[in-house]
Design an enzyme around this catalytic site. Sequence first.
Site, PDB file in Angstrom:
ATOM      1  N   TYR A 162     -14.293 -21.345  11.215  1.00  7.73           N
ATOM      2  CA  TYR A 162     -13.580 -20.798  12.388  1.00  7.73           C
ATOM      3  C   TYR A 162     -12.394 -21.689  12.759  1.00  7.73           C
ATOM      4  CZ  TYR A 162     -13.119 -18.620  17.045  1.00  7.73           C
ATOM      5  OH  TYR A 162     -12.653 -17.964  18.159  1.00  7.73           O
ATOM      6  N   LYS A 166      -8.398 -20.686  12.895  1.00 10.98           N
ATOM      7  CA  LYS A 166      -7.603 -20.719  14.125  1.00 10.98           C
ATOM      8  C   LYS A 166      -6.470 -21.756  14.043  1.00 10.98           C
ATOM      9  CE  LYS A 166      -9.821 -17.404  16.222  1.00 10.98           C
ATOM     10  NZ  LYS A 166      -9.143 -16.096  16.437  1.00 10.98           N
TER      11      LYS A 166
HETATM   12  N1  LIG Z   1     -14.570 -15.075  23.529  1.00 10.73           N
HETATM   13  C1  LIG Z   1     -14.117 -16.322  23.401  1.00 10.73           C
HETATM   14  O1  LIG Z   1     -14.631 -17.267  24.011  1.00 10.73           O
HETATM   15  C2  LIG Z   1     -12.945 -16.595  22.512  1.00 10.73           C
HETATM   16  C3  LIG Z   1     -12.337 -17.854  22.588  1.00 10.73           C
HETATM   17  C4  LIG Z   1     -11.247 -18.134  21.789  1.00 10.73           C
HETATM   18  C5  LIG Z   1     -10.774 -17.178  20.913  1.00 10.73           C
HETATM   19  N2  LIG Z   1     -11.387 -15.974  20.840  1.00 10.73           N
HETATM   20  C6  LIG Z   1     -10.845 -15.000  19.897  1.00 10.73           C
HETATM   21  O2  LIG Z   1     -10.517 -13.835  20.611  1.00 10.73           O
HETATM   22  C7  LIG Z   1     -10.528 -12.721  19.725  1.00 10.73           C
HETATM   23  C8  LIG Z   1     -11.325 -11.601  20.356  1.00 10.73           C
HETATM   24  O3  LIG Z   1     -12.652 -12.056  20.528  1.00 10.73           O
HETATM   25  P1  LIG Z   1     -13.625 -11.477  21.643  1.00 10.73           P
HETATM   26  O4  LIG Z   1     -14.271 -12.637  22.272  1.00 10.73           O
HETATM   27  O5  LIG Z   1     -12.916 -10.476  22.466  1.00 10.73           O
HETATM   28  O6  LIG Z   1     -14.733 -10.805  20.698  1.00 10.73           O
HETATM   29  P2  LIG Z   1     -15.373  -9.366  20.673  1.00 10.73           P
HETATM   30  O7  LIG Z   1     -16.424  -9.460  19.629  1.00 10.73           O
HETATM   31  O8  LIG Z   1     -15.728  -8.902  22.029  1.00 10.73           O
HETATM   32  O9  LIG Z   1     -14.186  -8.433  20.154  1.00 10.73           O
HETATM   33  C9  LIG Z   1     -13.692  -8.524  18.847  1.00 10.73           C
HETATM   34  C10 LIG Z   1     -13.312  -7.136  18.375  1.00 10.73           C
HETATM   35  O10 LIG Z   1     -12.708  -7.251  17.071  1.00 10.73           O
HETATM   36  C11 LIG Z   1     -13.232  -6.246  16.251  1.00 10.73           C
HETATM   37  N3  LIG Z   1     -13.167  -6.673  14.859  1.00 10.73           N
HETATM   38  C12 LIG Z   1     -13.940  -7.624  14.266  1.00 10.73           C
HETATM   39  N4  LIG Z   1     -13.627  -7.728  12.973  1.00 10.73           N
HETATM   40  C13 LIG Z   1     -12.627  -6.832  12.741  1.00 10.73           C
HETATM   41  C14 LIG Z   1     -11.897  -6.474  11.596  1.00 10.73           C
HETATM   42  N5  LIG Z   1     -12.132  -7.043  10.418  1.00 10.73           N
HETATM   43  N6  LIG Z   1     -10.944  -5.522  11.700  1.00 10.73           N
HETATM   44  C15 LIG Z   1     -10.705  -4.919  12.891  1.00 10.73           C
HETATM   45  N7  LIG Z   1     -11.389  -5.208  14.023  1.00 10.73           N
HETATM   46  C16 LIG Z   1     -12.338  -6.157  13.941  1.00 10.73           C
HETATM   47  C17 LIG Z   1     -14.659  -6.054  16.725  1.00 10.73           C
HETATM   48  O11 LIG Z   1     -15.175  -4.780  16.344  1.00 10.73           O
HETATM   49  C18 LIG Z   1     -14.521  -6.202  18.233  1.00 10.73           C
HETATM   50  O12 LIG Z   1     -14.270  -4.965  18.871  1.00 10.73           O
HETATM   51  C19 LIG Z   1     -11.072 -13.242  18.402  1.00 10.73           C
HETATM   52  O13 LIG Z   1      -9.988 -13.515  17.532  1.00 10.73           O
HETATM   53  C20 LIG Z   1     -11.761 -14.537  18.802  1.00 10.73           C
HETATM   54  O14 LIG Z   1     -11.828 -15.457  17.737  1.00 10.73           O
HETATM   55  C21 LIG Z   1     -12.453 -15.652  21.607  1.00 10.73           C
END
Ligand SMILES: NC(=O)c1ccc[n+]([C@@H]2O[C@H](COP(=O)([O-])OP(=O)(O)OC[C@H]3O[C@@H](n4cnc5c(N)ncnc54)[C@H](O)[C@@H]3O)[C@@H](O)[C@H]2O)c1
Length: 255
Positions: A162, A166
């Site tokens: 991860y 990132k």
């Molecule tokens: N939640 C956190 O604490 C956090 C922190 C830092 C970064 N992020 C990043 O934020 C982004 C969104 O995460 P989130 O927390 O909203 O997660 P989430 O799981 O709620 O949403 C992610 C969405 O992406 C979709 N997805 C996954 N793989 C996919 C693919 N191959 N093609 C198309 N769609 C796909 C999933 O179906 C889901 O709807 C991610 O890139 C994650 O790494 C999240």
Amino acid sequence: MTGILAGKAGLVTGGGSGLGRATALAMAREGARVAVADITEEAAASTVALINASGGQAIGLGGNVAVEADVAGMVARTVAAFGRIDCAYNNAGISPRNVGPVGQRTHEMSRQSFDDMLAVNLTGVFMCMKYEIIEMLKQGGGAIVNTASIAGLVGLPTATNYVASKHGVVGITKTAAMEYAQDNIRVNCVNPGYIKTPMTDPTMAARFDLLMEKVPMKRLGVPEEIAEAVVWMLSDKASFMTGASHIIDGGYYAA
Ligand SMILES: NC(=O)c1ccc[n+]([C@@H]2O[C@H](COP(=O)([O-])OP(=O)(O)OC[C@H]3O[C@@H](n4cnc5c(N)ncnc54)[C@H](O)[C@@H]3O)[C@@H](O)[C@H]2O)c1
């Protein structure tokens, strides 16, 4: 529609949940027509229904960001529907638990787990930028925000795959920003800390108190706290901002 994105057309990947859904809703509230893309087509459709119910205009798209033909199709269908693509939020992503056992240090992690993570979180962002920029060059400009993470700036034990993905997003954001600065295309990334979404629910259930020791605000963020910043970064109000990593983390990185 009025708002800071009035008249613009946008694409959000991973728009069926979490940060993507909140941002798609906020973009629509600010006047953009929004293509909501997700590997889970029903989830994208739910976000579209929420937008349409609140008077916005949206379409739903299925597709996997790790598959080049799917990404090309998402961008093509956005342009077919709206005539252009002004703002793109490349946000679809997965966590280590989606590609292997949790809690593995670097020497324990499989090559497959590492490759599978990069395919979605890094190559997916690269391919989205590639096809979006092709359209933005044709139309004379645009704005892109990629979702990185605090894990794009610091190490995170048991998340080598991860963290690599990132840090890669931060790097390709900076590079694209430099490459297209003269083409009226801005490219930035957002670096969220711990945000309450389905992605983090299992981790928080297991380790909330431990993880909050590192967060000065002692709470999780909510997706809307990322969405508001992303919408602003996609808007013309952020006209001098490019190549930036915008940290929103309750103080984690500062501590
Ligand atoms: N939640 C956190 O604490 C956090 C922190 C830092 C970064 N992020 C990043 O934020 C982004 C969104 O995460 P989130 O927390 O909203 O997660 P989430 O799981 O709620 O949403 C992610 C969405 O992406 C979709 N997805 C996954 N793989 C996919 C693919 N191959 N093609 C198309 N769609 C796909 C999933 O179906 C889901 O709807 C991610 O890139 C994650 O790494 C999240």
